[in-house]
Design a protein around this motif. Structure first.
Motif, PDB file in Angstrom:
ATOM      1  N   PHE A 174      -4.101   5.286  15.711  1.00 31.91           N
ATOM      2  CA  PHE A 174      -3.059   5.166  16.741  1.00 31.91           C
ATOM      3  C   PHE A 174      -1.759   4.897  15.990  1.00 31.91           C
ATOM      4  O   PHE A 174      -1.628   3.878  15.316  1.00 31.91           O
ATOM      5  CB  PHE A 174      -3.423   4.009  17.682  1.00 31.91           C
ATOM      6  CG  PHE A 174      -2.620   3.925  18.944  1.00 31.91           C
ATOM      7  CD1 PHE A 174      -2.242   2.691  19.462  1.00 31.91           C
ATOM      8  CD2 PHE A 174      -2.252   5.062  19.651  1.00 31.91           C
ATOM      9  CE1 PHE A 174      -1.522   2.594  20.649  1.00 31.91           C
ATOM     10  CE2 PHE A 174      -1.533   4.979  20.842  1.00 31.91           C
ATOM     11  CZ  PHE A 174      -1.165   3.733  21.333  1.00 31.91           C
TER      12      PHE A 174
ATOM     13  N   ILE B  24       2.208   4.221  16.068  1.00 32.99           N
ATOM     14  CA  ILE B  24       3.208   3.669  16.987  1.00 32.99           C
ATOM     15  C   ILE B  24       4.529   3.515  16.255  1.00 32.99           C
ATOM     16  O   ILE B  24       4.564   3.009  15.128  1.00 32.99           O
ATOM     17  CB  ILE B  24       2.773   2.285  17.518  1.00 32.99           C
ATOM     18  CG1 ILE B  24       1.335   2.321  18.040  1.00 32.99           C
ATOM     19  CG2 ILE B  24       3.714   1.816  18.623  1.00 32.99           C
ATOM     20  CD1 ILE B  24       0.782   0.946  18.393  1.00 32.99           C
TER      21      ILE B  24
ATOM     22  N   GLY C  84       7.443   2.454  21.062  1.00 31.74           N
ATOM     23  CA  GLY C  84       7.085   3.655  21.797  1.00 31.74           C
ATOM     24  C   GLY C  84       5.673   3.527  22.323  1.00 31.74           C
ATOM     25  O   GLY C  84       4.951   2.586  21.973  1.00 31.74           O
ATOM     26  N   PRO C  85       5.250   4.478  23.140  1.00 33.55           N
ATOM     27  CA  PRO C  85       3.923   4.399  23.758  1.00 33.55           C
ATOM     28  C   PRO C  85       2.775   4.739  22.818  1.00 33.55           C
ATOM     29  O   PRO C  85       1.618   4.545  23.172  1.00 33.55           O
ATOM     30  CB  PRO C  85       4.004   5.418  24.900  1.00 33.55           C
ATOM     31  CG  PRO C  85       5.039   6.383  24.452  1.00 33.55           C
ATOM     32  CD  PRO C  85       6.027   5.599  23.661  1.00 33.55           C
ATOM     33  N   GLY C  86       3.078   5.227  21.626  1.00 38.56           N
ATOM     34  CA  GLY C  86       2.031   5.514  20.659  1.00 38.56           C
ATOM     35  C   GLY C  86       1.529   6.940  20.722  1.00 38.56           C
ATOM     36  O   GLY C  86       1.652   7.627  21.743  1.00 38.56           O
TER      37      GLY C  86
END
Lengths: 116, 111
Positions: free
Chosen positions: A91, A93, A108-110
């Protein structure tokens, strides 16, 4: 409030290909952005600091030739994972540092990267 | 090695109770401290920042900082099931905007 976007939100790619992730600050200018990586059930690990108009600085152990960072404008930083391998699945980010009197990072939302 | 330590939990509290989350850090020069909330599969969301010793309140949240003891805490009053998440303590390194994150404490609020 400060909004940071990332694109894409998820990506699946084959081993050996390159993937580009974009990070944008939507309502403020960010001279500094950060890229993090988070593996399952672990905390965020800083990969690199992205500075507008200059080369990124990488944390110890992060390969700069594998994770290419470009901060071409005050609202956009990109991370390119070159020759991705399954162990790069994670993930990713980004965050942008707000200006003014505060030093808050907005995330940010990733982007969830899966390398097959 | 600069470190930020948190109890991984899970911390389980009943709905309406006060949840207390704790964090210690090793860099005495740190000046800025943050609490982020992270839901599973999502990125961190800023809850509170604190820079001076003492308490800082924002709605149901209170951050507490004790630089002498190198200790930061977050209190959540009237805990709700929607508060169930992982809470990350982050400390800004001295002379740098880089954040060092703790491993996070998982909070579970039971209805």
């Amino acid at each position: 409030g400060a909004v940071v976007s990332q694109h894409p939100s998820w990506v699946i790619c084959k081993s050996g290909t390159s993937v580009k992730i974009e990070c944008r600050s939507l309502d403020f200018q960010a001279t500094t952005m950060f890229w993090y990586r988070q593996f399952p059930k672990q905390s965020l690990m800083l990969m690199a600091t992205s500075n507008e108009g200059s080369k990124a600085t990488y944390e110890q152990g992060v390969e700069k030739d594998k994770f290419l960072i470009n901060h071409a404008s005050l609202t956009l930083s990109t991370l390119t994972v070159t020759s991705a391998h399954p162990e790069d699945s994670s993930f990713y980010i980004c965050s942008a540092l707000s200006g003014g009197s505060t030093d808050t990072q907005y995330f940010g939302p990733g982007t969830r990267l899966t390398v097959l | 090695q600069k470190e930020v330590e948190q109890n991984s939990g899970p911390l389980s509290v009943p709905e309406g109770a006060i949840a207390s989350l704790n964090c210690t850090y090793s860099d005495r020069g740190s000046q800025s401290f943050f609490w982020y909330r992270q839901y599973s599969g999502k990125s961190p969301e800023l809850i509170m920042s604190i820079y001076s010793n003492g308490d800082k309140e924002d709605g149901r949240f209170t951050a507490q900082l004790n630089k002498a003891s190198q200790y930061v805490s977050l209190l959540i009053r009237d805990s709700q099931p929607s508060d169930s998440a992982t809470y990350l303590c982050a400390v800004e390194g001295y002379g740098s905007y880089k954040l060092i994150f703790g491993s996070g404490t998982r909070l579970l609020v039971r209805p």
